[in-house]
Each structure stands twice: as C-alpha cells, then as structure tokens.
Write a protein that holds these residues in place. Structure first.
Motif, PDB file in Angstrom:
ATOM      1  N   ASP A  80      -9.237  -0.754   7.218  1.00 28.70           N
ATOM      2  CA  ASP A  80     -10.081   0.041   8.120  1.00 28.70           C
ATOM      3  C   ASP A  80     -11.330  -0.721   8.561  1.00 28.70           C
ATOM      4  OD1 ASP A  80      -8.332   2.140   8.035  1.00 28.70           O
ATOM      5  OD2 ASP A  80      -9.406   3.229   6.453  1.00 28.70           O
ATOM      6  N   ILE A  81     -11.792  -1.635   7.727  1.00 25.19           N
ATOM      7  CA  ILE A  81     -12.962  -2.431   8.106  1.00 25.19           C
ATOM      8  C   ILE A  81     -12.672  -3.214   9.378  1.00 25.19           C
ATOM      9  CG2 ILE A  81     -14.445  -4.362   7.428  1.00 25.19           C
ATOM     10  CD1 ILE A  81     -14.101  -3.464   4.528  1.00 25.19           C
ATOM     11  N   PHE A  82     -11.489  -3.789   9.480  1.00 24.82           N
ATOM     12  CA  PHE A  82     -11.113  -4.565  10.664  1.00 24.82           C
ATOM     13  C   PHE A  82     -10.813  -3.655  11.844  1.00 24.82           C
ATOM     14  CE2 PHE A  82     -10.284  -7.380   7.126  1.00 24.82           C
ATOM     15  CZ  PHE A  82     -10.690  -8.616   7.586  1.00 24.82           C
ATOM     16  N   LEU A  83     -10.234  -2.484  11.560  1.00 21.91           N
ATOM     17  CA  LEU A  83      -9.889  -1.564  12.641  1.00 21.91           C
ATOM     18  C   LEU A  83     -11.121  -0.896  13.248  1.00 21.91           C
ATOM     19  CD1 LEU A  83      -6.733   0.173  11.122  1.00 21.91           C
ATOM     20  CD2 LEU A  83      -6.800  -1.571  12.904  1.00 21.91           C
ATOM     21  N   ALA A  84     -12.247  -1.000  12.565  1.00 23.42           N
ATOM     22  CA  ALA A  84     -13.472  -0.361  13.055  1.00 23.42           C
ATOM     23  C   ALA A  84     -14.055  -1.087  14.254  1.00 23.42           C
ATOM     24  CB  ALA A  84     -14.508  -0.296  11.935  1.00 23.42           C
ATOM     25  N   VAL A  94      -4.131   1.388  -5.270  1.00 21.18           N
ATOM     26  CA  VAL A  94      -3.715   0.222  -4.485  1.00 21.18           C
ATOM     27  C   VAL A  94      -3.735   0.565  -3.000  1.00 21.18           C
ATOM     28  CG1 VAL A  94      -1.824  -1.374  -3.983  1.00 21.18           C
ATOM     29  CG2 VAL A  94      -2.314  -0.712  -6.349  1.00 21.18           C
ATOM     30  N   ASP A  95      -3.199   1.730  -2.677  1.00 19.20           N
ATOM     31  CA  ASP A  95      -3.181   2.188  -1.292  1.00 19.20           C
ATOM     32  C   ASP A  95      -4.600   2.360  -0.755  1.00 19.20           C
ATOM     33  OD1 ASP A  95      -2.288   3.149   1.153  1.00 19.20           O
ATOM     34  OD2 ASP A  95      -2.081   5.198   0.439  1.00 19.20           O
ATOM     35  N   ASN A  96      -5.455   2.993  -1.554  1.00 21.00           N
ATOM     36  CA  ASN A  96      -6.832   3.229  -1.104  1.00 21.00           C
ATOM     37  C   ASN A  96      -7.587   1.928  -0.867  1.00 21.00           C
ATOM     38  OD1 ASN A  96      -6.790   6.047  -1.031  1.00 21.00           O
ATOM     39  ND2 ASN A  96      -7.161   6.214  -3.235  1.00 21.00           N
ATOM     40  N   LEU A  97      -7.460   0.989  -1.794  1.00 21.14           N
ATOM     41  CA  LEU A  97      -8.181  -0.276  -1.660  1.00 21.14           C
ATOM     42  C   LEU A  97      -7.701  -1.055  -0.442  1.00 21.14           C
ATOM     43  CD1 LEU A  97      -8.396  -1.478  -5.381  1.00 21.14           C
ATOM     44  CD2 LEU A  97     -10.285  -0.684  -3.933  1.00 21.14           C
ATOM     45  N   LEU A  98      -6.384  -1.176  -0.294  1.00 21.50           N
ATOM     46  CA  LEU A  98      -5.837  -1.960   0.812  1.00 21.50           C
ATOM     47  C   LEU A  98      -6.118  -1.310   2.168  1.00 21.50           C
ATOM     48  CD1 LEU A  98      -2.388  -3.120  -0.643  1.00 21.50           C
ATOM     49  CD2 LEU A  98      -4.452  -4.479  -0.327  1.00 21.50           C
ATOM     50  N   PRO A 151      -4.150  -5.852  10.793  1.00 25.39           N
ATOM     51  CA  PRO A 151      -4.293  -4.467  10.328  1.00 25.39           C
ATOM     52  C   PRO A 151      -3.401  -3.470  11.053  1.00 25.39           C
ATOM     53  CG  PRO A 151      -6.449  -5.498  10.572  1.00 25.39           C
ATOM     54  CD  PRO A 151      -5.455  -6.417  11.194  1.00 25.39           C
ATOM     55  N   TRP A 152      -3.109  -3.718  12.334  1.00 27.25           N
ATOM     56  CA  TRP A 152      -2.253  -2.787  13.074  1.00 27.25           C
ATOM     57  C   TRP A 152      -0.832  -2.796  12.512  1.00 27.25           C
ATOM     58  CZ3 TRP A 152      -5.095   0.139  16.204  1.00 27.25           C
ATOM     59  CH2 TRP A 152      -6.305  -0.366  16.649  1.00 27.25           C
ATOM     60  N   TYR A 153      -0.355  -3.946  12.117  1.00 26.97           N
ATOM     61  CA  TYR A 153       0.974  -4.031  11.507  1.00 26.97           C
ATOM     62  C   TYR A 153       0.968  -3.433  10.100  1.00 26.97           C
ATOM     63  CZ  TYR A 153       2.267  -7.115  15.354  1.00 26.97           C
ATOM     64  OH  TYR A 153       2.530  -7.617  16.596  1.00 26.97           O
ATOM     65  N   ALA A 154      -0.148  -3.557   9.411  1.00 30.22           N
ATOM     66  CA  ALA A 154      -0.258  -2.953   8.082  1.00 30.22           C
ATOM     67  C   ALA A 154      -0.140  -1.436   8.175  1.00 30.22           C
ATOM     68  CB  ALA A 154      -1.584  -3.350   7.429  1.00 30.22           C
ATOM     69  N   ARG A 155      -0.826  -0.838   9.122  1.00 36.33           N
ATOM     70  CA  ARG A 155      -0.752   0.606   9.329  1.00 36.33           C
ATOM     71  C   ARG A 155       0.657   1.045   9.697  1.00 36.33           C
ATOM     72  NH1 ARG A 155      -4.244   4.273   7.299  1.00 36.33           N
ATOM     73  NH2 ARG A 155      -6.404   3.587   7.526  1.00 36.33           N
ATOM     74  N   LEU A 156       1.280   0.303  10.595  1.00 39.73           N
ATOM     75  CA  LEU A 156       2.630   0.629  11.035  1.00 39.73           C
ATOM     76  C   LEU A 156       3.625   0.534   9.875  1.00 39.73           C
ATOM     77  CD1 LEU A 156       4.655   1.250  13.293  1.00 39.73           C
ATOM     78  CD2 LEU A 156       4.745  -1.204  13.789  1.00 39.73           C
ATOM     79  N   ALA A 187       0.833  -1.210   0.000  1.00 43.19           N
ATOM     80  CA  ALA A 187       0.000   0.000   0.000  1.00 43.19           C
ATOM     81  C   ALA A 187       0.860   1.250   0.000  1.00 43.19           C
ATOM     82  CB  ALA A 187      -0.928  -0.015   1.214  1.00 43.19           C
ATOM     83  N   GLY A 188       1.877   1.289   0.847  1.00 43.79           N
ATOM     84  CA  GLY A 188       2.710   2.478   0.935  1.00 43.79           C
ATOM     85  C   GLY A 188       3.588   2.691  -0.276  1.00 43.79           C
ATOM     86  N   TYR A 189       4.082   1.619  -0.858  1.00 44.43           N
ATOM     87  CA  TYR A 189       5.008   1.753  -1.985  1.00 44.43           C
ATOM     88  C   TYR A 189       4.284   2.154  -3.271  1.00 44.43           C
ATOM     89  CZ  TYR A 189       8.706   0.703  -5.323  1.00 44.43           C
ATOM     90  OH  TYR A 189       9.636   0.786  -6.326  1.00 44.43           O
ATOM     91  N   PHE A 190       3.186   1.488  -3.588  1.00 50.10           N
ATOM     92  CA  PHE A 190       2.496   1.766  -4.853  1.00 50.10           C
ATOM     93  C   PHE A 190       1.584   2.979  -4.763  1.00 50.10           C
ATOM     94  CE2 PHE A 190       3.402  -2.837  -5.274  1.00 50.10           C
ATOM     95  CZ  PHE A 190       4.137  -2.788  -6.447  1.00 50.10           C
ATOM     96  N   GLY A 191       1.009   3.236  -3.599  1.00 51.00           N
ATOM     97  CA  GLY A 191       0.138   4.383  -3.425  1.00 51.00           C
ATOM     98  C   GLY A 191      -1.091   4.324  -4.325  1.00 51.00           C
TER      99      GLY A 191
END
Length: 285
Positions: free
Chosen positions: A120-124, A111-115, A155-160, A104-108
């Motif tokens: 965010d669905i899980f973080l909710a 791809v970033d928005n979808l991922l 998801p927390w590791y994905a954000r980090l 997500a961070g590399y491609f932006g």
C-alpha cells in the motif's frame, strides 16, 4: 490455444488482427533492425548536417531530424528499446508481484498484513510520479528508468495475485493436497501459481503498452535513454521544438508509440475474452 478459436477471433474482432499485425511488424523491426535499416550509422546517432530537417520523401521516407539523421532508421532501431523496456518491466513486475501476492494470500494473518501494508505504501503514490522520483534519484539512463518502473508496478500484480489466491486456496483440490501432507511451498508452486498466471498474463499484455508509454515519458523528460541512442520518447523530446515548422520530426515517433500502445491494449482485451470461459463461448455462437 486452438487454431479454430484464433481464426474465429480474427474474423469476429478485426481489432485482434490489427493488434497482432502491428505488434508482429514491430517485433520484426526490432529483430532485423541491422538488416532493414536504410541508414544504420544515422540510426545509432551519427549526424548528417548537410541533410538536416528534410521533409518526408526521396531518400528519406519519413524525413530527417535536426541533426540530419534519417527518422525511419531511428524509429526502426528505437523499436528495440521500446519492446525491451516493455518486456523487462512486465516480466519482473509480474514475478515480484506474484511472489508477494501469493505469499500474502496463502498464509494470511500477520504475513498478509505486513506484505499488503508494504504494498500500500507504493500504491499511495501516482505511478508515473513515483517513477519520476525514483529515476531522478537513481540517475539518468535506461537501466535506472526500467528499475524505477518495476519498483512502481509490482504492487498492482501483488494485489491481483492475492485476490486470486484468496479464492483458490479454499478449493477442494488445494485442501486435499494440504491434507495429504504436501508442503506449503509445493502447494503454492503446483496448485496456486498456475491458476494465477492467466489474469496476470492478461494484465501484463495490457501493461506492455503502458510500460512503453511511461518509459517514453521518462526519456522525453531526460531521465531514460540518453542521446544519441535511438528511442521514440527521446526523438519526440528532441523534435518538440521543431513541431510548428517541421511537423514530421516528432510526429512519426509519436505515431509509432500510439499504434504500439493501442495494439497491446487491444490484444490484452482479446486475450481476456479468449481465456475467460464465460466470455469465450460467444466466439462459437
């Protein structure tokens, strides 16, 4: 890691030494459980009704439970389950989260928005509540409990990881690799991934305690390890009805959970200070 630095940390932060000792002793118990357990059969669930609810002392250092099983023996074998759950959850959560976050961070862009919207669905949802929902849907058992925690935590590791990639991908050496024609995959593997490991490692160390605690909570609610298997959370669940008259039955498993969770949190805090160059200088002052 420099041995001099480790010594300085141990001398300046006694909490570091305490956490390492507790974790090392727990690891020792888990590895050598068959050789150091006083009553192996009772540890694995065999009842001994003639000695039920014996207080600490004598043949049973920590007493016995409502089935007459030696509590110390079950705690020793239960350390295997706790460490296995903690290591499995943080390893798979970290790997899945890093893959999603780096991509997500590399491609932006899209791809970033979808991922990230998927993340965010899980973080909710509150993590434990979501884990309870997933575990109850999948069914009882240790495997399903671990899977529920992994699904909840990645998801927390994905954000980090994503936050790290956003700052790394614009650095000169990454731009130079891209200009030299290095593929995106190789850039992510050789340049992005190694620089994301440190913060994820620190977070994973601190999350070990939380994973052990939440797995114990699932077992306490009947969704994790099933009797008669030895598990600290299950031991507390089975002993809660005896707390007023036989305090030792749920107290000692709870104490071991507390010490191990606190030790991983303290160790994670120390690792953060050691691996951060700005904080590391204080150990040499």
């Amino acid at each position: 890691m420099d041995s001099i630095l480790v010594l300085k940390v141990a001398l300046k932060k006694p909490t570091a030494l305490f956490s390492v000792v507790v974790i090392a002793l727990t690891l020792f118990m888990a590895i050598f459980a068959p050789f150091i357990t006083p009553y192996k059969d009772q540890a694995l669930g065999e009842p001994n009704l003639s000695e039920r609810l014996q207080p600490p002392g004598g043949k049973h250092i920590l007493g016995t439970d409502h089935m007459g099983r030696d509590i110390l023996s079950r705690i020793i074998y239960g350390s295997r389950t706790s460490l296995l759950v903690g290591i499995t959850v943080v390893t798979f959560s970290g790997l899945i989260g890093m893959i999603v976050g780096i991509a997500a961070g590399y491609f932006g862009g899209i791809v970033d928005n979808l991922l990230m919207r998927f993340t965010d669905i899980f973080l909710a949802f509150p993590p434990l509540l979501l884990a309870l929902l997933i575990a109850s849907t999948l069914g009882k058992g240790l495997g399903n409990a671990v899977l529920a925690l992994v699904i909840t935590w990645w998801p927390w590791y994905a954000r980090l990881s994503r936050s790290q990639v956003l700052s790394i991908k614009t650095l000169a050496y990454v731009e130079a690799a891209r200009s030299a024609g290095v593929s995106n995959f190789m850039i992510m593997i050789r340049h992005i991934f190694p620089n994301c490991v440190t913060p994820v490692l620190v977070q994973a160390t601190m999350d070990m305690g939380s994973a052990i605690l939440e797995a114990a909570a699932l077992s306490f609610l009947g969704l994790g390890v099933q009797p008669p298997a030895p598990d600290w959370g299950l031991m507390i669940s089975e002993g809660k009805n005896y707390f007023l008259n036989y305090w030792w039955v749920p107290t000692f498993p709870g104490l071991f959970i507390f010490l191990l969770v606190m030790s991983f949190n303290l160790l994670g805090d120390v690792l953060r200070e050691i691996l951060d160059p700005r904080l590391r200088r204080r150990f040499f002052l």
